[in-house]
Design an enzyme around this catalytic site. Structure first.
Site: not given
Ligand code: NAD
Length: 256
Positions: A88-89, A114-116, A143-144, A147, A153
């Site tokens: 999801g990243t 991109p969106n779950f 959005h909050h 953002k 997106g």
């Molecule tokens: P966050 O900052 O709260 O969490 C990220 C975590 O990753 C942290 O705990 C950090 O310590 C950890 N991390 C850093 N490097 C690492 C590594 N090498 N290996 C393992 N863990 C590592 O962020 P978040 O709000 O949880 O969002 C994470 C990602 O998900 C972002 O890219 C965000 O845009 C994305 N996101 C996607 C969706 C979707 O629907 N696709 C929804 C929400 C968020």
């Protein structure tokens, strides 16, 4: 047999919610978390890197919600080891995703969404179906305040889908009607569709698509109130990758 799952980014906002969802799912077993910045005792094994985790544990699926700067490195380790990945990243281009998927042995899947949220995916699908029947369409997204990008997106994707589903342009008065000092009142044009971005405390992620025709409007609205809204989609991804291989982009592939 339960699907063995590891969660990368387990100390983060999304990762910790995924851990809860996996632990609550009867057909899944949380094997471990991966997070170099995890300081507490989480009550399950946590490793600093994927390679550490692979040395000590065996798992079928890796879920990654980490950071754009580290996700590719994580996948470069997990995919060649034959672990299906649910990602999801944000921040991975289509080109990079294809490059990463090519590292996986036969029978291994790289799934990126991109969106779950199942509701947002359906909202886009419904908008695509409605688009040819309504001369006008506008997208409003809410959005909050934290953002970083505008429009979202999802809003851009919705506008693109509307444009590709109809063979005409909107006729509603546009930017040329904006009065001096209030430019932007008609929104930003994305693929010919006006998109309006609202940023406010109180919202997580909402979107409205308003279609207009003679004497009628159709509004399709989706609201995401907290991070649990992503979990049905994440669990669907975990359950679906087992029998798939190669690169799959978008939750809709497993929904309809
Ligand atoms: P966050 O900052 O709260 O969490 C990220 C975590 O990753 C942290 O705990 C950090 O310590 C950890 N991390 C850093 N490097 C690492 C590594 N090498 N290996 C393992 N863990 C590592 O962020 P978040 O709000 O949880 O969002 C994470 C990602 O998900 C972002 O890219 C965000 O845009 C994305 N996101 C996607 C969706 C979707 O629907 N696709 C929804 C929400 C968020």
């Amino acid at each position: 047999m339960a699907i063995k799952v590891a969660v990368s980014g387990c100390a983060g906002r999304m990762g910790s919610t995924v851990v809860d969802a996996v632990q609550a799912a009867e057909d899944m077993e949380l094997v471990c978390g991966i997070d170099p910045y995890a300081s507490n005792d989480f009550g399950y094994p946590v490793y600093a890197s994927i390679s550490d985790a692979l040395q000590h544990e065996s798992f079928d699926v890796l879920v990654d919600f980490t950071q754009p700067s580290v996700v590719a490195n994580n996948l470069e380790v997990a995919l060649p080891a034959g672990v299906d990945c649910v990602v999801g990243t944000t921040g991975l281009s289509q080109e990079k995703l294809e490059e990463l998927a090519a590292l996986a042995p036969k029978g291994t899947c790289l799934f990126y969404a991109p969106n779950f949220t199942t509701g947002a995916v359906l909202m886009m699908e419904f908008a695509k179906v409605a688009a040819p029947y309504f001369p006008e369409a506008e997208v409003l997204e809410f959005h909050h305040c934290n953002k970083k990008d505008a429009p979202s997106g999802t809003a851009v994707r919705t506008a693109e889908l509307i444009a590709s589903a109809r063979d005409f342009e909107s006729q509603a008065p546009g930017k040329e009607t904006e009065i001096e000092g209030a430019e932007g009142a008609r929104g930003a044009l994305v693929s010919g569709v006006p998109v309006h971005s609202v940023r406010s405390m109180g919202y997580v992620a909402s979107q409205e698509v308003i279609f207009g025709s003679l004497g009628q409007t159709l509004t399709i609205r989706h609201d995401s109130w907290d991070r649990t809204s992503y979990m049905p989609g994440v669990l669907l991804g975990i359950r679906s990758v087992e029998n798939k291989e190669g690169l799959i982009v978008g939750l809709e592939n497993f929904m309809y």
